[in-house]
Write a protein that holds these residues in place. Structure first.
Motif, mmCIF file in Angstrom:
data_model
loop_
_atom_site.group_PDB
_atom_site.id
_atom_site.type_symbol
_atom_site.label_atom_id
_atom_site.label_comp_id
_atom_site.label_asym_id
_atom_site.label_seq_id
_atom_site.Cartn_x
_atom_site.Cartn_y
_atom_site.Cartn_z
ATOM 1 N N SER A 155 1.132 -1.586 0.069
ATOM 2 C CA SER A 155 0.108 -0.254 -0.079
ATOM 3 C C SER A 155 1.088 1.410 -0.273
ATOM 4 O O SER A 155 0.399 2.411 0.475
ATOM 5 N N ARG A 156 2.299 1.273 -0.377
ATOM 6 C CA ARG A 156 2.654 2.748 -0.652
ATOM 7 C C ARG A 156 2.961 2.898 0.983
ATOM 8 O O ARG A 156 2.568 3.827 1.152
ATOM 9 N N ASP A 157 3.399 2.134 1.947
ATOM 10 C CA ASP A 157 2.854 3.149 3.341
ATOM 11 C C ASP A 157 4.224 2.705 4.140
ATOM 12 O O ASP A 157 3.682 2.923 5.424
ATOM 13 N N LEU A 158 5.051 2.907 3.758
ATOM 14 C CA LEU A 158 6.502 2.247 4.168
ATOM 15 C C LEU A 158 6.907 3.257 5.153
ATOM 16 O O LEU A 158 6.927 4.786 5.462
ATOM 17 N N PRO A 159 7.256 2.942 6.865
ATOM 18 C CA PRO A 159 7.819 4.714 7.166
ATOM 19 C C PRO A 159 8.668 4.589 6.857
ATOM 20 O O PRO A 159 9.980 4.466 6.084
ATOM 21 N N ASP A 160 9.407 6.251 7.062
ATOM 22 C CA ASP A 160 10.594 6.710 6.728
ATOM 23 C C ASP A 160 11.684 6.112 6.714
ATOM 24 O O ASP A 160 12.531 6.277 5.703
ATOM 25 N N VAL A 204 17.622 1.666 6.658
ATOM 26 C CA VAL A 204 17.138 2.476 4.981
ATOM 27 C C VAL A 204 16.214 3.589 4.653
ATOM 28 O O VAL A 204 15.578 3.345 6.155
ATOM 29 N N ILE A 205 15.637 3.947 4.239
ATOM 30 C CA ILE A 205 14.698 4.972 3.987
ATOM 31 C C ILE A 205 14.107 4.714 2.427
ATOM 32 O O ILE A 205 14.375 4.491 1.309
ATOM 33 N N SER A 206 13.023 4.857 3.273
ATOM 34 C CA SER A 206 11.746 4.353 2.065
ATOM 35 C C SER A 206 11.758 5.433 1.323
ATOM 36 O O SER A 206 12.316 6.583 1.021
ATOM 37 N N ALA A 207 11.943 5.336 -0.134
ATOM 38 C CA ALA A 207 11.494 6.020 -1.788
ATOM 39 C C ALA A 207 10.578 6.522 -1.608
ATOM 40 O O ALA A 207 10.420 7.753 -2.370
ATOM 41 N N ALA A 208 9.909 6.455 -1.082
ATOM 42 C CA ALA A 208 8.711 6.742 -0.669
ATOM 43 C C ALA A 208 8.196 8.281 0.293
ATOM 44 O O ALA A 208 7.484 8.800 0.535
ATOM 45 N N THR A 209 9.891 8.661 0.745
ATOM 46 C CA THR A 209 9.838 9.403 1.617
ATOM 47 C C THR A 209 9.431 10.659 1.488
ATOM 48 O O THR A 209 10.337 11.393 0.423
ATOM 49 N N GLU A 210 9.534 11.799 2.127
ATOM 50 C CA GLU A 210 8.734 13.503 1.641
ATOM 51 C C GLU A 210 10.061 13.568 2.891
ATOM 52 O O GLU A 210 10.187 15.249 2.046
ATOM 53 N N GLN A 211 10.449 13.045 3.074
ATOM 54 C CA GLN A 211 11.352 13.628 3.939
ATOM 55 C C GLN A 211 12.835 13.336 4.130
ATOM 56 O O GLN A 211 13.553 13.180 5.319
ATOM 57 N N ALA A 212 13.041 13.390 3.524
ATOM 58 C CA ALA A 212 14.457 12.428 2.514
ATOM 59 C C ALA A 212 15.406 13.061 3.463
ATOM 60 O O ALA A 212 16.685 12.455 4.433
ATOM 61 N N GLU A 213 15.397 14.458 3.278
ATOM 62 C CA GLU A 213 16.630 15.179 4.275
ATOM 63 C C GLU A 213 16.673 14.862 5.673
ATOM 64 O O GLU A 213 17.712 14.469 6.932
ATOM 65 N N ALA A 214 15.620 15.038 6.823
ATOM 66 C CA ALA A 214 15.731 14.422 8.255
ATOM 67 C C ALA A 214 15.426 13.392 8.069
ATOM 68 O O ALA A 214 16.502 12.772 8.961
ATOM 69 N N ALA A 215 14.917 12.067 6.916
ATOM 70 C CA ALA A 215 15.735 10.718 7.036
ATOM 71 C C ALA A 215 17.006 10.417 7.829
ATOM 72 O O ALA A 215 18.103 9.762 8.130
ATOM 73 N N ALA A 216 17.877 10.780 6.066
ATOM 74 C CA ALA A 216 19.502 10.934 6.819
ATOM 75 C C ALA A 216 19.956 11.425 7.503
ATOM 76 O O ALA A 216 20.655 10.643 7.985
#
Lengths: 431, 330
Positions: A94-99, A316-328
């Motif tokens: 469902s494309r709902d992975l955590p960041d 890992v970081i989800s490819a669908a994350t909207e907060q890639a910077e914060a996640a990194a």
């Protein structure tokens, strides 16, 4: 119709009010500006598998991260290993992975191959990992994960019980037959309700080890098929048959009810397992008056132990994350902040970064793991390529079908045939 | 359950409207234009909208989607293509299919009759006029409120563990099979027992049925010299047969769908040794462990089909077995 003056007034009033509300909402949005302030933080989610102890440590690190990065809020969640992956599978669909979430090498292809993971080259820091660790974080050459910690297989054993019963400490190159003989000596000596070792045949990782010791592998290089024969599997499933029949390893009727390992329950004298489990078991075993030690697992070939350094878990970081910077930022913090690493210690295994190794408190148990890994370093060989996506399911099936052999509901040959049918269906499903 | 209850207000509304129309007609007023009736219908449906949307989006939609998926090799992550009836034919070659069917049928055959017998027996006890009967009724209903919960399944797991209460008790009589949890020969019985223990719902329905049986029938039979047993067999059972039929039907359908406790006690593998590998547990494992959503959907629709056929057979059989008072039963 006679227009009602009051109603009219009320209507215009309502219109005015709703317009005001819309304006206020718009204004609130406008206020947003660059998100990520203490009042209006960026939210990222982080999930992992593990127990309460791990959750406590992880939550402390999350709190610390939020203190040091005011504009970011981390929502956390965890579950046990099987539940975690059942959940993730559905959420991936469902494309709902955590960041940010914890990854296992066995699932890397399943998620990475489907484009669910953000390529991390240049996104997170990669300059501080210990040698050999980043290799298993790549899928077909592309970095899509970072290792949090590493481990390798070993034999975790009760040195006190081995010694008391005149069984020599296992040394590298120790054979499977020798190990079986030791178990057969220990079980009767330990008395009712205790066993010299566990039944190792139901674990696909241990069969992989056994295959590697013969120069083989579990999957073919391209990961599309099993790389052994039904006869080999049937043979593997009989390696513990004598021990099992003689009652020298615990019966399935007993182990099926275990919610924790035999070592911490003070009923097993040895077990093949991941070396990073040893520090977790040790305090309990010591409270029971015993001591744990680590040795190389048994081998078919003294010069080839089949071992490799595996990431015990990755981030890992989800490819669908909207907060890639914060996640990194969070990933870098989790693997590189000295304070965070001091809190996390060796709970997830021996840290994969040098800064982790320097800052995690290396107690005597963690030191034993480090010493063990140093002692087998000459035997560590290239890790297998990331296994196919169906590995998770095959791993489950492997144990499930072996249970049939333990209950004597199937012969090893029948069970091996069934595993092949099932595994082939699963592997075909992902072609 | 929610749809009928929300359907009620508009129905009442309409009844009110009809009454109003009748009043108008009596007074000699003209009939209300059809348009306002339609307006009221519209109001009614507007009130129902949330539930209509809910069932379309959350029930009917997913059902149709899964029907479509059952004709594909849809993989939860990789997607899939249309493959016609392949999933349905593959099922019959799948060794796990016959296992799951066997486990489920065994459970249905054991659990349904036992549960119904228990609920009927207790219902008969609880329809007697005794002091404190309300308390007993509540007490016997209680397990049904909690039994299908996760907590109860965990308690069950502890009760039937090795050296647990069941093992210790049965050992007194020479039992050597250990706890039911680890023994594939008997593990299903523990789930049957859990189901029998939760007889509250059919019990309440039986009680309602028993209280409906006219007392005169018993009095007449007693005058004719019928004993307790004869009265039960020749009056209670026939008069109760529609209720029995209803309960058999409901419980059978429920039993086919057994999932929660089996999943908690036996896991996705239906342990020990696949002895609790219920059909629905296997569907779950196919979908969420093996990720074969298309194939799992085909399994699910096969279950729908099977339950439908069983229900149909029951309705056919009921024609000759069920007695409806006031109807001319040929």
């Amino acid at each position: 119709m006679i227009s009602h003056p009051y109603r009219l007034r009320r209507r215009s009033l309502l219109t005015g009010a709703s317009a005001a509300a819309v304006l206020a909402a718009a204004a609130a949005c406008g206020d947003d500006g660059p998100a990520g302030t203490a009042d209006d933080p960026i939210e990222i989610s982080f999930e992992w598998w593990g127990d309460e102890t791990r959750a406590d440590l992880t939550n402390q690190v999350i709190t610390l991260f939020q203190e040091k990065n005011e504009g970011i809020k981390v929502t956390a969640n965890f579950a046990d290993f099987p539940t975690y992956w059942e959940g993730m599978a559905g959420r991936m669909a469902s494309r709902d992975l955590p960041d940010v979430f914890q990854m296992d090498y066995s699932r890397l292809r399943q998620f990475g191959g489907a484009g669910m993971l953000l390529p991390l080259e240049g996104v997170v820091k990669t300059d501080d990992f210990r040698e050999g660790f980043l290799e298993t974080a790549k899928l077909d050459g592309q970095l899509i994960a970072v290792p949090a910690a590493g481990n390798t297989l070993g034999l975790i054993y009760r040195s006190d019980w081995f010694e008391a019963n005149g069984v020599a400490a296992p040394a590298p190159g120790y054979s499977w037959d020798q190990y079986s003989a030791d178990i057969a000596t220990l079980t009767p000596a330990l008395g009712e309700g205790k066993w010299g070792g566990g039944d190792w045949a139901g674990q696909y990782h241990f069969m992989e080890l056994w295959l590697r010791q013969q120069g083989g592998s579990f999957y073919t290089e391209d990961g599309k098929a099993l790389n052994f024969t039904q006869e080999q599997l049937a043979e593997w499933w009989t390696t513990t048959a004598d021990l099992y029949a003689a009652g020298n390893v615990p019966p399935v009727e007993t182990t099926i009810e275990w919610t924790e390992g035999g070592l911490v329950q003070d009923v097993l004298a040895s077990e093949i397992g991941w070396d990073n489990f040893m520090p977790g078991f040790s305090p309990t075993v010591e409270a029971n008056g015993g001591t744990l030690a680590l040795a190389a697992p048994p081998s078919l070939d003294p010069s080839n132990l089949g071992l490799y350094l595996k990431p015990s878990m990755q981030l890992v970081i989800s490819a669908a994350t909207e907060q890639a910077e914060a996640a990194a930022k969070f990933v870098d913090f989790f693997l590189g902040d000295p304070e965070a690493l001091a809190i996390l210690g060796t709970n997830r295994g021996i840290p994969a970064t040098n800064v982790g190794l320097e800052n995690a408190e290396i107690d005597q148990y963690a030191q034993a793991v480090l010493d063990y890994e140093a002692s087998v370093s000459q035997y560590l060989t290239t890790p297998p390529p990331a296994p196919p996506a169906a590995t998770g399911a095959i791993e489950v099936k492997f144990g499930e079908i072996y249970q049939q052999v333990q209950y004597a509901a199937m012969s090893p040959a029948e069970a091996a045939a069934l595993l092949f049918t099932e595994a082939e269906t699963l592997l075909a499903a992902e072609q | 359950m929610t749809i009928p209850s929300t359907a009620a207000p508009p129905a009442a509304h309409e009844a009110g409207a009809l009454a109003a129309q009748a009043k108008q007609r009596k007074r000699g007023g003209r009939r209300r234009p059809a348009i306002s009736r339609r307006g009221e219908l519209l109001t009614g449906y507007t009130f129902m909208t949330p539930w209509i949307i809910g069932s379309l989006v959350f029930t009917l939609g997913p059902m149709l989607w899964s029907l479509y998926l059952s004709f594909t090799d849809y993989h939860l992550i990789l997607g899939g293509d249309f493959i016609g009836l392949d999933n349905y034919t593959a099922m019959f070659a799948d060794p796990m299919f016959s296992r799951a069917v066997k486990v489920t049928l065994l459970y249905v055959v054991l659990a349904v009759p036992l549960k119904l017998l228990a609920s009927l027996a207790v219902a008969m006890l609880l329809t007697q006029k005794r002091r404190g009967i309300g308390f007993y009724r509540a007490a016997f209903y209680m397990p049904s409120l909690i039994a299908m919960s996760v907590g109860m399944a965990l308690v069950w797991k502890a009760l039937f563990a090795a050296d647990g209460p069941q093992d210790q008790f049965m050992s007194l009589f020479g039992w050597e099979g250990g706890g039911f949890i680890g023994n594939p020969d008997v593990s299903i019985l523990m789930l049957v027992l859990l189901s029998v223990w939760t007889f509250g719902a059919p019990m309440v329905i039986f009680m309602a049925g028993l209280l409906q049986v006219p007392g005169e029938l018993y009095e007449a039979a007693e005058v004719d010299g019928a004993g307790k047993w004869h009265r039960f067999v020749h009056i209670t059972i026939p008069m109760l047969s529609p209720v029995i039929f209803f309960n058999v039907l409901m419980e059978t359908v429920h039993a086919f769908q057994m999932f929660g406790p089996a999943f908690i006690i036996g896991g996705t593998a239906g342990g020990p040794a696949w002895s609790t590998l219920f059909y629905t547990v296997r569907i779950y494992a196919l979908a969420f462990v093996d990720l074969r959503m298309g194939y799992a959907s085909a399994w699910a629709w096969m279950l729908v089909l099977a339950v439908g056929v069983v229900t149909l057979i029951m309705f056919r059989a009921a024609k000759n077995l069920v007695y409806y008072a006031g109807e001319d039963n040929k």
